[in-house]
Motif scaffolding. Structure first.
Motif, mmCIF file in Angstrom:
data_model
loop_
_atom_site.group_PDB
_atom_site.id
_atom_site.type_symbol
_atom_site.label_atom_id
_atom_site.label_comp_id
_atom_site.label_asym_id
_atom_site.label_seq_id
_atom_site.Cartn_x
_atom_site.Cartn_y
_atom_site.Cartn_z
ATOM 1 N N ASP A 86 0.841 -1.206 0.000
ATOM 2 C CA ASP A 86 0.000 0.000 0.000
ATOM 3 C C ASP A 86 0.874 1.254 0.000
ATOM 4 N N MET A 87 1.946 1.210 -0.791
ATOM 5 C CA MET A 87 2.846 2.353 -0.911
ATOM 6 C C MET A 87 2.566 3.108 -2.214
ATOM 7 N N ILE A 88 2.601 4.414 -2.139
ATOM 8 C CA ILE A 88 2.536 5.251 -3.337
ATOM 9 C C ILE A 88 3.968 5.583 -3.742
ATOM 10 N N ILE A 89 4.365 5.139 -4.913
ATOM 11 C CA ILE A 89 5.711 5.420 -5.396
ATOM 12 C C ILE A 89 5.689 6.727 -6.190
ATOM 13 N N LYS A 90 6.461 7.686 -5.731
ATOM 14 C CA LYS A 90 6.567 8.966 -6.430
ATOM 15 C C LYS A 90 7.678 8.945 -7.472
ATOM 16 N N ALA A 101 23.511 3.675 -1.663
ATOM 17 C CA ALA A 101 23.756 3.774 -0.220
ATOM 18 C C ALA A 101 24.340 2.469 0.325
ATOM 19 N N LEU A 102 23.791 1.336 -0.105
ATOM 20 C CA LEU A 102 24.285 0.045 0.366
ATOM 21 C C LEU A 102 25.695 -0.247 -0.154
ATOM 22 N N ASP A 103 26.000 0.258 -1.344
ATOM 23 C CA ASP A 103 27.345 0.087 -1.889
ATOM 24 C C ASP A 103 28.370 0.977 -1.197
ATOM 25 N N ASN A 104 27.886 1.975 -0.469
ATOM 26 C CA ASN A 104 28.782 2.920 0.191
ATOM 27 C C ASN A 104 28.789 2.768 1.714
ATOM 28 N N GLY A 105 28.504 1.560 2.168
ATOM 29 C CA GLY A 105 28.734 1.237 3.562
ATOM 30 C C GLY A 105 27.529 1.204 4.468
ATOM 31 N N TYR A 106 26.362 1.711 4.026
ATOM 32 C CA TYR A 106 25.169 1.616 4.855
ATOM 33 C C TYR A 106 24.642 0.189 4.828
ATOM 34 N N LYS A 107 24.023 -0.213 5.928
ATOM 35 C CA LYS A 107 23.534 -1.576 6.062
ATOM 36 C C LYS A 107 22.022 -1.688 5.875
ATOM 37 N N CYS A 108 21.310 -0.611 6.087
ATOM 38 C CA CYS A 108 19.846 -0.629 5.942
ATOM 39 C C CYS A 108 19.372 0.752 5.523
ATOM 40 N N VAL A 109 18.500 0.790 4.522
ATOM 41 C CA VAL A 109 17.894 2.038 4.055
ATOM 42 C C VAL A 109 16.391 1.954 4.309
ATOM 43 N N GLY A 110 15.861 2.896 5.090
ATOM 44 C CA GLY A 110 14.429 2.981 5.322
ATOM 45 C C GLY A 110 13.831 4.108 4.511
ATOM 46 N N ASN A 111 12.519 4.122 4.418
ATOM 47 C CA ASN A 111 11.863 5.191 3.662
ATOM 48 C C ASN A 111 11.881 6.502 4.428
ATOM 49 N N CYS A 112 11.347 6.471 5.647
ATOM 50 C CA CYS A 112 11.163 7.699 6.399
ATOM 51 C C CYS A 112 11.618 7.491 7.840
ATOM 52 N N SER A 228 14.224 9.917 3.737
ATOM 53 C CA SER A 228 13.719 11.205 4.205
ATOM 54 C C SER A 228 13.687 11.216 5.720
ATOM 55 N N ASP A 229 13.790 12.411 6.308
ATOM 56 C CA ASP A 229 13.615 12.571 7.748
ATOM 57 C C ASP A 229 12.158 12.850 8.106
ATOM 58 N N ARG A 230 11.271 12.924 7.104
ATOM 59 C CA ARG A 230 9.851 13.150 7.362
ATOM 60 C C ARG A 230 9.176 11.838 7.747
ATOM 61 N N TYR A 231 8.198 11.913 8.612
ATOM 62 C CA TYR A 231 7.483 10.725 9.070
ATOM 63 C C TYR A 231 6.495 10.260 8.012
ATOM 64 N N LEU A 232 6.570 8.999 7.639
ATOM 65 C CA LEU A 232 5.689 8.313 6.693
ATOM 66 C C LEU A 232 5.882 8.725 5.242
ATOM 67 N N ASP A 233 6.756 9.685 4.959
ATOM 68 C CA ASP A 233 6.790 10.266 3.636
ATOM 69 C C ASP A 233 8.231 10.589 3.237
ATOM 70 N N SER A 234 8.532 10.462 1.943
ATOM 71 C CA SER A 234 9.817 10.898 1.411
ATOM 72 C C SER A 234 9.575 11.421 0.007
ATOM 73 N N ASP A 235 10.626 11.869 -0.648
ATOM 74 C CA ASP A 235 10.499 12.327 -2.029
ATOM 75 C C ASP A 235 10.287 11.163 -2.981
ATOM 76 N N TYR A 236 10.433 9.931 -2.484
ATOM 77 C CA TYR A 236 10.377 8.755 -3.345
ATOM 78 C C TYR A 236 9.121 7.922 -3.160
ATOM 79 N N MET A 237 8.585 7.894 -1.935
ATOM 80 C CA MET A 237 7.380 7.095 -1.702
ATOM 81 C C MET A 237 6.629 7.614 -0.476
ATOM 82 N N TYR A 238 5.345 7.296 -0.467
ATOM 83 C CA TYR A 238 4.471 7.711 0.628
ATOM 84 C C TYR A 238 3.807 6.475 1.208
ATOM 85 N N GLU A 239 3.891 6.332 2.511
ATOM 86 C CA GLU A 239 3.300 5.191 3.198
ATOM 87 C C GLU A 239 1.865 5.497 3.581
#
Length: 252
Positions: A86-90, A101-112, A228-239
């Motif tokens: 139930d995600m809206i992909i922007k 991000a994963l190729d540059n050392g981060y282990k987990c990427v979250g949406n918001c 994104s640092d926004r709750y439930l929302d980023s420039d890429y997808m909306y929960e």
């Protein structure tokens, strides 16, 4: 480079654009596979267009993720995108952003960004939630990880991207499926969780806390990043959350 989407199947027809976008990804890219880990009977369209399996409805999205990785044979270097249906992909470029991000050392990427907290693995559940300390709801091989209070950055189960080797390094998803309890069905066909006065899953947010705790404990909070640092929302997808769109949101 191999990319595996694991989609928690529940709503199916809620987001046609999301489903069609996944189909285009699946059909147009030899290195991208989409698998639906279903906790509800999928539509014929999903069955005709994707690899899928209907599993026992246990463990919310984390149970669905575990069921999927138990079912699939994923290489350690596979980029795994765990996502609700139930995600809206922007902007589908989030895939490239996560891989980078994963190729540059981060282990987990979250949406918001979720609210940070201090997680106490010895905390007992509130009334109607889980009985006993949280650290009783982890597999034997992971119990040693949950040994102290820890400030954590939380990652929502609605979306996260990781390499499969890092999912394995944190011991995959807890609690083990053997501990999970599914919903009961009323005479009218609706479902509920026994002991929960609100009718929700008896684990509440403990599943998110348990997995986030491991990410922070093993990799460190600096290895977790968000779109994104926004709750439930980023420039890429909306929960949307529980299959509902905020009518005041510009994507609605």
């Amino acid at each position: 480079m191999k990319i595996q989407f694991i989609v928690v199947g529940w709503y199916y027809t809620f987001m046609d654009e999301f489903n069609n976008g996944l189909k285009q990804l699946n059909d147009s890219n030899e290195n991208v596979d989409v698998f639906w880990s279903c906790h509800n009977e999928p539509t014929d369209w999903i069955k005709e267009n994707f690899d899928y399996k209907v599993f026992d409805n246990i463990g919310d999205e984390y149970g669905a993720f575990q069921q999927a990785i138990d079912h699939l044979s994923l290489d350690n270097e596979t980029y795994v995108f765990f996502i609700h249906d139930d995600m809206i992909i922007k902007d589908w470029n989030f895939i490239n952003v996560c891989v980078d991000a994963l190729d540059n050392g981060y282990k987990c990427v979250g949406n918001c960004r979720e609210y940070d907290m201090v997680c106490d693995p010895f905390r007992e559940g509130a009334a109607g939630m889980w009985p006993g300390p949280m650290n009783e709801y982890v597999g034997a091989e992971n119990k040693h990880i949950y040994d102290k209070k820890l400030p954590i950055k939380k990652v929502r189960g609605s979306f996260m991207a990781m390499k499969m080797k890092d999912v394995r390094e944190v011991g995959e998803f807890d609690p083990p499926l053997s501990m999970m309890v599914g919903p009961k069905t009323r005479e009218d066909g609706t479902t509920y969780f026994e002991g929960d006065p609100n009718g929700r899953g008896g684990y509440g947010n403990v599943l998110m806390e348990l997995f986030s705790y491991k990410l922070n404990r093993i990799f460190g909070h600096q290895k977790i990043v968000y779109l994104s640092d926004r709750y439930l929302d980023s420039d890429y997808m909306y929960e949307c959350g529980r299959g509902k769109v905020d009518p005041n949101h510009p994507m609605a």
